[in-house]
Design an enzyme around this catalytic site. Sequence first.
Site, short mmCIF file in Angstrom:
data_model
loop_
_atom_site.label_atom_id
_atom_site.label_comp_id
_atom_site.label_asym_id
_atom_site.label_seq_id
_atom_site.Cartn_x
_atom_site.Cartn_y
_atom_site.Cartn_z
N VAL A 23 0.83 -1.21 0.00
CA VAL A 23 0.00 0.00 0.00
C VAL A 23 0.87 1.26 0.00
CG1 VAL A 23 -1.68 1.31 1.36
CG2 VAL A 23 -1.95 -1.16 1.08
N GLY A 113 -7.31 1.76 7.51
CA GLY A 113 -7.83 0.63 8.27
C GLY A 113 -8.09 -0.54 7.34
N TYR A 143 -6.44 -8.06 14.52
CA TYR A 143 -6.13 -7.00 13.55
C TYR A 143 -7.25 -5.96 13.54
CZ TYR A 143 -5.04 -5.05 8.90
OH TYR A 143 -4.74 -4.23 7.85
N LYS A 147 -7.18 -1.93 14.31
CA LYS A 147 -7.59 -0.93 13.31
C LYS A 147 -8.75 -0.07 13.83
CE LYS A 147 -4.65 -1.60 10.03
NZ LYS A 147 -3.73 -0.52 9.65
N ASP A 276 -12.99 -20.40 6.30
CA ASP A 276 -13.61 -19.54 5.28
C ASP A 276 -13.50 -18.07 5.66
OD1 ASP A 276 -14.48 -21.23 3.32
OD2 ASP A 276 -16.53 -21.43 4.11
O1 GFB Z 1 -7.52 -13.21 1.63
P1 GFB Z 1 -7.75 -14.02 2.83
O2 GFB Z 1 -6.57 -14.70 3.42
O3 GFB Z 1 -8.38 -13.16 3.99
O4 GFB Z 1 -8.84 -15.17 2.50
P2 GFB Z 1 -9.83 -12.60 4.44
C1 GFB Z 1 -10.02 -14.90 1.81
C2 GFB Z 1 -10.75 -16.20 1.50
O5 GFB Z 1 -10.00 -16.93 0.53
C3 GFB Z 1 -10.95 -17.15 2.69
C4 GFB Z 1 -9.89 -18.28 0.94
O6 GFB Z 1 -12.23 -17.72 2.59
C5 GFB Z 1 -9.87 -18.20 2.46
O7 GFB Z 1 -10.15 -19.45 3.05
N1 GFB Z 1 -8.70 -18.89 0.33
C6 GFB Z 1 -8.72 -19.88 -0.61
C7 GFB Z 1 -7.41 -18.63 0.58
N2 GFB Z 1 -7.49 -20.27 -0.91
C8 GFB Z 1 -6.64 -19.49 -0.20
C9 GFB Z 1 -5.22 -19.43 -0.11
O8 GFB Z 1 -4.49 -20.18 -0.75
N3 GFB Z 1 -4.71 -18.47 0.72
C10 GFB Z 1 -5.50 -17.62 1.44
N4 GFB Z 1 -4.92 -16.71 2.22
N5 GFB Z 1 -6.86 -17.70 1.40
C11 GFB Z 1 -8.32 -10.94 5.64
C12 GFB Z 1 -8.08 -10.61 7.08
O9 GFB Z 1 -9.43 -11.73 5.65
O10 GFB Z 1 -8.60 -9.81 4.86
C13 GFB Z 1 -7.18 -9.48 7.26
O11 GFB Z 1 -7.62 -11.77 7.74
C14 GFB Z 1 -7.46 -8.33 6.32
O12 GFB Z 1 -7.25 -9.07 8.58
C15 GFB Z 1 -7.71 -8.79 4.91
O13 GFB Z 1 -8.57 -7.59 6.77
C16 GFB Z 1 -8.15 -7.68 3.99
O14 GFB Z 1 -10.48 -11.79 3.38
O15 GFB Z 1 -10.67 -13.71 4.98
#
Ligand code: GFB
Length: 317
Positions: A23, A113, A143, A147, A276
């Site tokens: 960012v 945030g 987190y 924020k 999820d």
């Molecule tokens: O992007 P992500 O890690 O974070 O995961 P959040 C979003 C969705 O993608 C979840 C799925 O449902 C994960 O289970 N997913 C599928 C995966 N495959 C994968 C993978 O290989 N890696 C990851 N990482 N996810 C975050 C917050 O939430 O969003 C932070 O934890 C922050 O605090 C950020 O706010 C913007 O969208 O769930």
Amino acid sequence: MTDEVLFDLDGKRVFVAGHRGMVGSAIARRLASENASILTVDRSELDLVQQASVEKWMTSNRPDVVILAAAKVGGILANTNYPAQFLYENLMIESNIIHAAHQVGVKKLAFLGSTCIYPKLADQPIKEDYLLTGPLEPTNEWYAIAKIAGIKLCQAYRKQYGSDFISAQPTNLYGPGDNYDLKASHVLPALLRKAHNAKLSDAKEMIVWGSGKPLREFLHVDDLADAVIHLTKRYSADDPINVGSGQEIRIADLATLICQIVGFDGELIFDKSKPDGTPRKLADTTRLREIGWRNARSLEEGVISTYKNALENNLLT
Ligand code: GFB
């Protein structure tokens, strides 16, 4: 609300905290087209978690404007595995910078945030007013609490001292400078990397975490940077303001889109042992649109350019 310029960046010294991150680096790139000078400091010279060091640096450098993009960030697994770091480091960074900005008389501060500050089961699209109206999503509550404290700090300094401190809540971001470490990253860079490697190894399948059913909204980080500069000039109020694309997609469909762009045509396997997270997280961006901003890139364009950038920088293998 109008799109009238309330704060002029011309000739200002703008401190971008976190300029090495995805960012902060996008904001520094965007600021290059403003008539402002950009101040940055490397982590080896200033640890933003240390209050005395931050106060000393701010007193010596006296920025006019601060854009607070420094944070400990990560995807769903990193948030779950490192709760202490996500809470402590983010609280310290924002407290130190916001307080020091007040001490040295910073004229404008924009705090970044996240839309994960809103209740897990908030009505959709999520309006800024829904803050603190219900329980948070457990996978990112540490987190989110940090924020929320940052937003409250901006509001408190505005209320007590009249400081022009604002806070913007971006939706899920992606783009150049993202983290491709599969244990720490967000979903979009993770799927780009997995699809790319599955293609290279002629794999029959690729693992996607969770059920694939959650909906997420994605915004290219260069669009976010443009929105932050727009808001720095045109927004001056207590309330946080959402920044999003208005375009949401199921994780399973995102995986399919990424596989098409990368050229992997194997099967998607959903690993339901992985969380999820929140079922849906679409930001209501009415306020932002009233101030005259909307995003430029579609998700598809953004993923194509991000894939190209990751290949050029050798981030995927
Ligand atoms: O992007 P992500 O890690 O974070 O995961 P959040 C979003 C969705 O993608 C979840 C799925 O449902 C994960 O289970 N997913 C599928 C995966 N495959 C994968 C993978 O290989 N890696 C990851 N990482 N996810 C975050 C917050 O939430 O969003 C932070 O934890 C922050 O605090 C950020 O706010 C913007 O969208 O769930």
